[in-house]
Scaffold this active site. Sequence first.
Site, PDB file in Angstrom:
ATOM      1  N   ASP A   1     -15.281 -13.428  13.320  1.00  0.00           N
ATOM      2  CA  ASP A   1     -14.308 -12.529  13.945  1.00  0.00           C
ATOM      3  C   ASP A   1     -13.916 -11.352  13.046  1.00  0.00           C
ATOM      4  OD1 ASP A   1     -12.967 -14.139  12.119  1.00  0.00           O
ATOM      5  OD2 ASP A   1     -11.714 -15.142  13.599  1.00  0.00           O
TER       6      ASP A   1
ATOM      7  N   ASN B   1      -2.191 -23.517  15.464  1.00  0.00           N
ATOM      8  CA  ASN B   1      -2.039 -23.721  16.908  1.00  0.00           C
ATOM      9  C   ASN B   1      -3.316 -24.257  17.555  1.00  0.00           C
ATOM     10  OD1 ASN B   1      -3.716 -21.510  16.887  1.00  0.00           O
ATOM     11  ND2 ASN B   1      -2.399 -20.186  18.126  1.00  0.00           N
TER      12      ASN B   1
ATOM     13  N   HIS C   1      -6.371 -23.015  17.097  1.00  0.00           N
ATOM     14  CA  HIS C   1      -7.425 -22.027  17.392  1.00  0.00           C
ATOM     15  C   HIS C   1      -8.631 -22.200  16.477  1.00  0.00           C
ATOM     16  CE1 HIS C   1      -5.590 -18.652  14.605  1.00  0.00           C
ATOM     17  NE2 HIS C   1      -6.551 -19.253  13.969  1.00  0.00           N
TER      18      HIS C   1
ATOM     19  N   GLU D   1      -7.643 -18.331  20.918  1.00  0.00           N
ATOM     20  CA  GLU D   1      -6.288 -18.866  20.983  1.00  0.00           C
ATOM     21  C   GLU D   1      -6.167 -19.874  22.132  1.00  0.00           C
ATOM     22  OE1 GLU D   1      -4.532 -18.236  18.541  1.00  0.00           O
ATOM     23  OE2 GLU D   1      -4.310 -16.109  18.052  1.00  0.00           O
TER      24      GLU D   1
END
Length: 244
Positions: free
Chosen positions: A69, A138, A140, A145
């Site tokens: 990313d 979280n 991810h 996400e």
Amino acid sequence: MTAALTICRDEEGVAAHVAALIEARLTQDPRLILGLATGRTPRPVYRHLAEAWRAGRIRFRDAVSFNIDEYAGLAASDPASFHAYMEEALFAHVDLPAGSRHIPDGAAPDLAAEAERYERAITAAGGIGLQLLGLGVNGHIGFNEPGSPHDSRTRLVRLATSTRQANARDFPPGHDVPTHALTMGIATLLGAREIVLAVAGAHKAQALKAALEGPVTEGVPASALQGHERLHVVCDEAAARLLS
Ligand code: GLP
């Protein structure tokens, strides 16, 4: 699930174990196509790999890399970009040819077109052989996400507020954390022939438990990994503390 779980004492143990695995695969196949991650956890892994290169145990000159990313709007020259991170953490220290390193271009004028180009480049190279992955607090993976479709491909995504807060430490004061990023999709990541998920720290324990022992759900992107054939999970004791 056929995941192999290795619990190491601490973060350094995780890094040494993951680096040894990458070293072994690169030795077996010097033309390995590596999927690379950024963040805190991979840093010491790259330090070990650079040491292995200096010691002559591995060579990267025939290998290829694809990073997962990059932040939208950040040029490669921006010190907060993942381009800059990779240069400093690994590329400056090993012989991976510049033309063989791939990172999405967060400064491309048409980010949707850049995402499509990136996905095609991975396919054209023959797909990822070994994918290194971290885990967000979280749940991810990459910048996929919660809510990301499990069949997603490389695309432009909006970052969760919690992710922007967690990553604010990588930006100088006054430099806003980007709101969007380009990321390989969950299906892109699952396309790797082998995946190593590296997780360290007590703050990741909840996410790791949900990823490995919870239901496979879009609410926990990393839970999609449960369906992968060759998954290695390498974590420290702190991150493993909630696993049954
Ligand atoms: C970042 C990256 C992920 C990384 C995760 C955890 O936002 N995009 O690829 O795995 O967050 O990073 P860290 O290892 O710093 O906790």
